[in-house]
Write a protein that holds these residues in place. Structure first.
Motif, mmCIF file in Angstrom:
data_model
loop_
_atom_site.group_PDB
_atom_site.id
_atom_site.type_symbol
_atom_site.label_atom_id
_atom_site.label_comp_id
_atom_site.label_asym_id
_atom_site.label_seq_id
_atom_site.Cartn_x
_atom_site.Cartn_y
_atom_site.Cartn_z
ATOM 1 N N VAL A 168 -2.868 -17.828 -8.571
ATOM 2 C CA VAL A 168 -1.472 -18.043 -8.163
ATOM 3 C C VAL A 168 -0.641 -18.357 -9.407
ATOM 4 C CG1 VAL A 168 0.024 -19.234 -6.513
ATOM 5 C CG2 VAL A 168 -2.430 -19.077 -6.056
ATOM 6 N N PRO A 169 -0.303 -17.341 -10.199
ATOM 7 C CA PRO A 169 0.419 -17.613 -11.440
ATOM 8 C C PRO A 169 1.917 -17.775 -11.218
ATOM 9 C CG PRO A 169 0.053 -15.273 -11.250
ATOM 10 C CD PRO A 169 -0.606 -15.910 -10.043
ATOM 11 N N ARG A 170 2.538 -18.455 -12.152
ATOM 12 C CA ARG A 170 3.984 -18.376 -12.300
ATOM 13 C C ARG A 170 4.200 -17.773 -13.688
ATOM 14 N NH1 ARG A 170 8.774 -23.011 -11.925
ATOM 15 N NH2 ARG A 170 10.479 -21.495 -11.892
ATOM 16 N N SER A 171 4.544 -16.501 -13.712
ATOM 17 C CA SER A 171 4.559 -15.720 -14.948
ATOM 18 C C SER A 171 5.956 -15.664 -15.547
ATOM 19 C CB SER A 171 4.057 -14.303 -14.668
ATOM 20 O OG SER A 171 2.786 -14.343 -14.052
ATOM 21 N N ASP A 172 6.012 -15.931 -16.842
ATOM 22 C CA ASP A 172 7.270 -15.847 -17.597
ATOM 23 C C ASP A 172 7.192 -14.573 -18.442
ATOM 24 O OD1 ASP A 172 9.597 -16.225 -18.975
ATOM 25 O OD2 ASP A 172 9.144 -18.271 -19.610
ATOM 26 N N VAL A 173 7.945 -13.549 -18.051
ATOM 27 C CA VAL A 173 7.843 -12.232 -18.675
ATOM 28 C C VAL A 173 9.227 -11.722 -19.063
ATOM 29 C CG1 VAL A 173 7.072 -9.841 -18.382
ATOM 30 C CG2 VAL A 173 5.796 -11.697 -17.286
ATOM 31 N N ARG A 174 9.315 -11.104 -20.244
ATOM 32 C CA ARG A 174 10.512 -10.378 -20.673
ATOM 33 C C ARG A 174 10.073 -9.003 -21.154
ATOM 34 N NH1 ARG A 174 11.443 -14.696 -18.985
ATOM 35 N NH2 ARG A 174 13.135 -16.154 -19.486
ATOM 36 N N LEU A 175 10.497 -7.949 -20.448
ATOM 37 C CA LEU A 175 10.166 -6.585 -20.795
ATOM 38 C C LEU A 175 11.430 -5.895 -21.302
ATOM 39 C CD1 LEU A 175 7.997 -4.357 -20.790
ATOM 40 C CD2 LEU A 175 8.672 -3.812 -18.434
ATOM 41 N N PHE A 176 11.481 -5.639 -22.598
ATOM 42 C CA PHE A 176 12.677 -5.116 -23.266
ATOM 43 C C PHE A 176 13.904 -5.982 -22.931
ATOM 44 C CE2 PHE A 176 9.829 -1.444 -23.002
ATOM 45 C CZ PHE A 176 9.812 -1.047 -24.323
ATOM 46 N N GLY A 177 13.655 -7.281 -22.892
ATOM 47 C CA GLY A 177 14.721 -8.242 -22.657
ATOM 48 C C GLY A 177 14.992 -8.549 -21.202
ATOM 49 N N LEU A 178 14.437 -7.762 -20.293
ATOM 50 C CA LEU A 178 14.671 -7.965 -18.869
ATOM 51 C C LEU A 178 13.527 -8.779 -18.265
ATOM 52 C CD1 LEU A 178 16.339 -7.316 -16.303
ATOM 53 C CD2 LEU A 178 14.936 -5.248 -16.044
ATOM 54 N N GLY A 179 13.845 -9.890 -17.598
ATOM 55 C CA GLY A 179 12.806 -10.690 -16.974
ATOM 56 C C GLY A 179 13.266 -12.109 -16.721
ATOM 57 N N ARG A 180 12.316 -12.961 -16.373
ATOM 58 C CA ARG A 180 12.623 -14.355 -16.078
ATOM 59 C C ARG A 180 11.321 -15.134 -15.908
ATOM 60 N NH1 ARG A 180 14.445 -14.407 -9.655
ATOM 61 N NH2 ARG A 180 12.517 -13.509 -8.825
ATOM 62 N N ASN A 181 11.462 -16.446 -15.750
ATOM 63 C CA ASN A 181 10.319 -17.268 -15.343
ATOM 64 C C ASN A 181 10.207 -17.117 -13.826
ATOM 65 O OD1 ASN A 181 8.239 -19.073 -15.172
ATOM 66 N ND2 ASN A 181 9.386 -20.840 -15.891
ATOM 67 N N ASN A 182 9.299 -16.264 -13.392
ATOM 68 C CA ASN A 182 9.218 -15.869 -11.989
ATOM 69 C C ASN A 182 8.713 -17.000 -11.089
ATOM 70 O OD1 ASN A 182 9.644 -12.698 -11.876
ATOM 71 N ND2 ASN A 182 8.497 -13.156 -13.735
ATOM 72 N N HIS A 183 8.837 -16.789 -9.778
ATOM 73 C CA HIS A 183 8.297 -17.768 -8.835
ATOM 74 C C HIS A 183 6.795 -17.543 -8.671
ATOM 75 C CE1 HIS A 183 9.689 -14.190 -6.551
ATOM 76 N NE2 HIS A 183 8.572 -14.363 -5.864
ATOM 77 N N TRP A 184 6.113 -18.561 -8.114
ATOM 78 C CA TRP A 184 4.676 -18.449 -7.889
ATOM 79 C C TRP A 184 4.383 -17.334 -6.889
ATOM 80 C CZ3 TRP A 184 6.896 -23.360 -8.427
ATOM 81 C CH2 TRP A 184 6.387 -24.142 -9.463
ATOM 82 N N ASN A 185 3.275 -16.659 -7.092
ATOM 83 C CA ASN A 185 2.849 -15.645 -6.119
ATOM 84 C C ASN A 185 1.332 -15.489 -6.184
ATOM 85 O OD1 ASN A 185 2.937 -14.109 -8.693
ATOM 86 N ND2 ASN A 185 2.407 -12.374 -7.385
ATOM 87 N N ILE A 186 0.748 -15.042 -5.090
ATOM 88 C CA ILE A 186 -0.692 -14.765 -5.070
ATOM 89 C C ILE A 186 -0.874 -13.400 -5.708
ATOM 90 C CG2 ILE A 186 -2.737 -14.430 -3.638
ATOM 91 C CD1 ILE A 186 -1.461 -16.265 -1.560
ATOM 92 N N ALA A 187 -1.307 -13.394 -6.969
ATOM 93 C CA ALA A 187 -1.377 -12.161 -7.740
ATOM 94 C C ALA A 187 -2.741 -11.490 -7.653
ATOM 95 C CB ALA A 187 -1.035 -12.438 -9.203
ATOM 96 N N GLY A 188 -3.777 -12.222 -7.253
ATOM 97 C CA GLY A 188 -5.112 -11.645 -7.211
ATOM 98 C C GLY A 188 -6.162 -12.675 -6.867
ATOM 99 N N TYR A 189 -7.365 -12.452 -7.322
ATOM 100 C CA TYR A 189 -8.486 -13.325 -6.960
ATOM 101 C C TYR A 189 -9.348 -13.605 -8.184
ATOM 102 C CZ TYR A 189 -11.161 -8.967 -7.052
ATOM 103 O OH TYR A 189 -11.739 -7.784 -7.444
#
Length: 296
Positions: A215-236
């Motif tokens: 359950v990550p909260r991922s902080d991503v910027r792809l070519f400047g576009l992105g944000r500190n995202n909300h938590w989500n069930i990303a996998g196992y």
């Protein structure tokens, strides 16, 4: 009548003696615990039916992983990405109730289904930070304008088949720092290595297997576009662990555990356009944690 009275007293006295012998022998029976190490002294009490709770902190190490980015007008994979954890500096934050969840922490609650077996639920809060800049191989394609917001990719636009590129902050930042969270269920086994003559202090080997959700909260910027995202069930994830548990006293313990795990994250939030953009990766890790706990 006299014979009857003598017989009655003999039977009564015999029952009392038998009851006393049973009671005495029950206190001398060895506990139901089993140990691979067969220590000289034994615990006098079984753990079956007890609960335990512990809290502590961890350090983590990550294997190289491929990260695939997908969305409108792009689908590319960065190969053998290097990443590290982000350990908080030693400070009073570790003891401040308002800040104790800022460092990389572990929390777990368990129940002893047998004297030497337990089942538990826990939350491993690790942090994953991709090294920037770094040189990696890339496959796939990047359009000149990507995602719903048509962000320009500049000189990075093109088709790739294993070329080496230098990933800089202008292209990407990628972190699971709030964090790389592993919500899991584990089954543990305990084998006493050493038990004090009193039975209250002991050193125990703990081994276990677990599985759960990432359950990550991922902080991503792809070519400047992105944000500190909300938590989500990303996998196992799946994990195995081994550790030493030192009972300072019967119900208080300190523990050091090393855990090895593998994870599969299929839906990592990236640009904020969750319905269009995502990333995926498989992360193998090694985690070492120190905790203090109570058994009750």
């Amino acid at each position: 009548m006299k014979r009857f009275s003598i017989l009655f007293l003999a039977l009564l006295f015999g029952k009392r003696m038998h009851a006393q012998e049973v009671k005495t022998s029950s206190t001398d029976v060895a506990p139901t615990s089993k140990s691979l190490f067969n220590p000289e002294n034994k615990r006098k009490d079984s753990r079956k039916g007890d609960f335990y709770f512990h809290w502590g902190y961890n350090s983590s190490w990550y294997g190289k992983s491929d990260i695939r980015f997908q969305g409108p007008n792009y689908d590319f994979t960065l190969k053998d990405v290097v990443a590290h954890d982000r350990q908080s500096k030693l400070s009073w934050d570790y003891l401040n109730p308002a800040l104790i969840t800022v460092p990389q922490y572990n929390i777990r609650v368990g129940y002893f289904i047998k004297d030497n077996y337990s089942i538990s639920v826990g939350w491993d809060h690790m942090k994953y930070v991709m090294d920037i800049p770094q040189t990696v191989a890339i496959t796939g394609y990047i359009g000149s304008n990507i995602s719903q917001e048509q962000v320009s990719t500049g000189t990075m636009a093109g088709n790739y088949n294993g070329q080496l590129i230098n990933v800089k902050e202008s292209m990407l930042t990628f972190e699971h720092t709030d964090g790389f969270n592993y919500a899991n269920v584990e089954v543990e086994r305990y084998d006493d290595i050493w038990v004090a003559p009193s039975g209250n202090t002991s050193l125990t080997l703990e081994t276990g297997l677990g599985g759960g959700m990432i359950v990550p909260r991922s902080d991503v910027r792809l070519f400047g576009l992105g944000r500190n995202n909300h938590w989500n069930i990303a996998g196992y994830g799946l994990s195995a662990k081994v550790g030493l548990k030192f009972y300072v006293w019967k119900n208080i313990y300190l523990q050091n555990t090393t855990k090895v795990g593998t994870t599969n994250l299929k839906t990592i939030h990236t640009t904020g356009w969750d319905e269009y953009d995502k990333a995926s990766q498989k992360i193998n890790y090694l985690e070492n944690l120190w905790v203090i706990g109570v058994q009750f």
